[in-house]
Design an enzyme around this catalytic site. Structure first.
Site, mmCIF file in Angstrom:
data_model
loop_
_atom_site.group_PDB
_atom_site.id
_atom_site.type_symbol
_atom_site.label_atom_id
_atom_site.label_comp_id
_atom_site.label_asym_id
_atom_site.label_seq_id
_atom_site.Cartn_x
_atom_site.Cartn_y
_atom_site.Cartn_z
ATOM 1 N N VAL A 49 -3.951 -29.637 3.482
ATOM 2 C CA VAL A 49 -3.678 -31.042 3.203
ATOM 3 C C VAL A 49 -4.145 -31.372 1.792
ATOM 4 C CG1 VAL A 49 -4.134 -33.419 3.892
ATOM 5 C CG2 VAL A 49 -3.869 -31.644 5.633
ATOM 6 N N GLU A 70 -31.355 -15.980 6.132
ATOM 7 C CA GLU A 70 -30.694 -14.957 6.944
ATOM 8 C C GLU A 70 -30.033 -13.898 6.069
ATOM 9 O OE1 GLU A 70 -29.820 -17.767 10.865
ATOM 10 O OE2 GLU A 70 -28.265 -17.515 9.338
ATOM 11 N N ALA A 81 -23.196 -26.880 13.372
ATOM 12 C CA ALA A 81 -22.078 -26.664 14.287
ATOM 13 C C ALA A 81 -22.221 -27.511 15.544
ATOM 14 C CB ALA A 81 -21.983 -25.188 14.648
#
Length: 450
Positions: free
Chosen positions: A87, A179, A324
């Site tokens: 978009v 991480e 998330a």
């Protein structure tokens, strides 16, 4: 035309969702189950489980282990249409979207969940030298540059050049940076250590740079200290109060010091999708769009924003984090409320986020987890982290594959996604076009809307 009027006139409002990430996909599944007409637009044909993307970047998993085709996920919902496209802008007055290929999509209800992009804090020129970690392509870039750095170090007899090539700097001390640094240290010290003859990968320098006073600012100071100690035990050089001043082809400068590097990875900042700026509403400094308690964009009827694009505040007025679990809860709540509102005329209830804790892995059988006053660290937190992430993966085959690969890696220290194919005269690590990772097929431009 308001959504209610569209429902009365055509029988079904046209609901368009932009983005197939955690929030957009959750909304599509709920609305699909409710039988409403939905179109989901995403520039990728797959849903990516981003919390494990760093493992693709460090050769622990392949991209296919953590990605699932969006069409496959939504195939049971015959009323949900999927369009491959990007978009370009939103025309709220005309209630339409324009894609980069010129396609125009009308809508009655619009849900924006396009996610986030990298932010280099005004230094976009650094992007070519320090890839971030948001997409499969990003992960492949980091993995390719990291593995090639060791390959090129093996080919030179210059000790200084060997050390430069085997120096990897990770910029940003949040969960992604922590991480990445821990996994890169394990890759060099355990997986690659026995495979080279000219150089010793155990002597690789993994440097973690954080501009703030400590790592993992979203966690308690106790957990932050534990993470730093565990990383240092792995051989990671943790440097706090180290703001990056410049990044070049073969160096990073911070706190007045220039360190020669083979690879630099960016994990320091994110910004909301630029799509939000086409709405004509005021955004915050990171590009997030203000939404009300019902997740509606202020001043735009029937337009909603969730996930990284939305500036959604909790009861105390603090913006919710870009996690998330936030996006999934927002997508599920918004879709449930919209379905009731459109079908029954029921008023939409406000969104309330229910935190399920923050977690980060900091190396082999070491992790941290916090939820309010409840805190655990070490092996138990690592085990909980593993179970949670396997459970959240989409598809039983991915859960099985990832579980088996983790078990094999835990026992043997081996990593299976290390294969590279590249043309003769491959570029130096960190420079030029990237080689093709052998575990994934070459991507071809595809502008076809399916």
């Amino acid at each position: 035309m308001p959504a209610e009027a569209a429902l009365a006139e055509r029988g079904e409002p046209r609901i368009v969702i932009v983005g197939g990430g955690f929030g957009g996909l959750e909304a599509a599944k709920v609305l699909g189950k409710a039988g409403l007409e939905v179109t989901l637009v995403d520039r990728q044909n797959h849903h990516l489980f981003q919390p494990l993307l760093y493992q693709v970047a460090t050769a622990a998993l392949s991209a296919a282990d953590i990605a699932e085709p969006i069409r496959k996920i939504l195939r049971r919902h015959r009323n949900v249409r999927v369009i491959l496209g990007e978009v370009a802008r939103v025309d709220a007055d005309k209630r339409s979207l324009t894609l980069t290929d010129g396609m125009v999509l009308p809508y009655d209800v619009l849900i924006l969940a396009p996610g986030a992009a990298h932010s280099y804090f005004g230094h976009d020129e650094w992007a070519g030298f320090a890839p971030g970690l948001k997409t499969v392509e990003d992960a492949r870039a980091i993995r390719s540059r990291s593995l090639l750095a060791f390959e090129h170090a093996e080919k030179t007899d210059d000790p200084a050049e060997q050390q430069r090539l085997m120096t990897i700097a990770v910029v940003g001390g949040g969960p992604t940076g922590v991480e990445l640094a821990g996994s890169l240290a394990e890759l060099s010290r355990f997986t690659l250590a026995r495979d080279f003859r000219q150089v010793d990968p155990e002597k690789a320098r993994i440097i973690l740079l954080e501009a703030g006073p400590r790592l993992l600012s979203g966690f308690s100071e106790k957990m932050s200290r534990y993470a730093a100690e565990r990383l240092e035990r792995l051989g990671v050089e943790v440097k706090t109060g180290a703001a990056v001043e410049e990044i070049g082809e073969d160096f990073v400068r911070f706190s007045g010091e220039a360190v020669p590097t083979g690879v630099v990875v960016w994990a320091a900042g994110v910004a909301a999708s630029p799509l939000g700026r086409t709405l004509g509403v005021e955004t915050d400094r990171t590009g997030r769009v203000p939404v009300d308690e019902k997740l509606a964009v202020r001043g735009l009827p029937d337009v909603y924003a969730i996930g990284d694009l939305a500036r959604c505040e909790d009861e105390e007025g603090n913006p919710l984090p870009g996690l998330a679990q936030v996006a999934k809860q927002q997508g599920r709540h918004l879709a449930t409320q919209l379905a009731r509102h459109l079908r029954e005329g029921a008023p939409m209830s406000p969104f309330r986020y229910r935190g399920r804790g923050n977690t980060a892995i900091v190396g082999r059988h070491a992790a941290i987890f916090e939820q309010g006053s409840f805190k655990i660290k070490g092996w138990l937190a690592w085990l909980a982290w593993a179970f949670i992430h396997v459970y959240l993966l989409v598809g039983a085959q991915h859960r099985t594959q990832v579980s088996l690969q983790w078990l094999w890696r835990y026992v043997t220290y081996e990593r299976g996604a290390r294969l590279l194919t590249h043309p003769d005269g491959a570029p130096k690590a960190g420079k030029g076009p990237l080689p093709q990772a052998a575990d994934e097929p070459a991507r071809r431009p595809d502008r076809t809307v399916r």
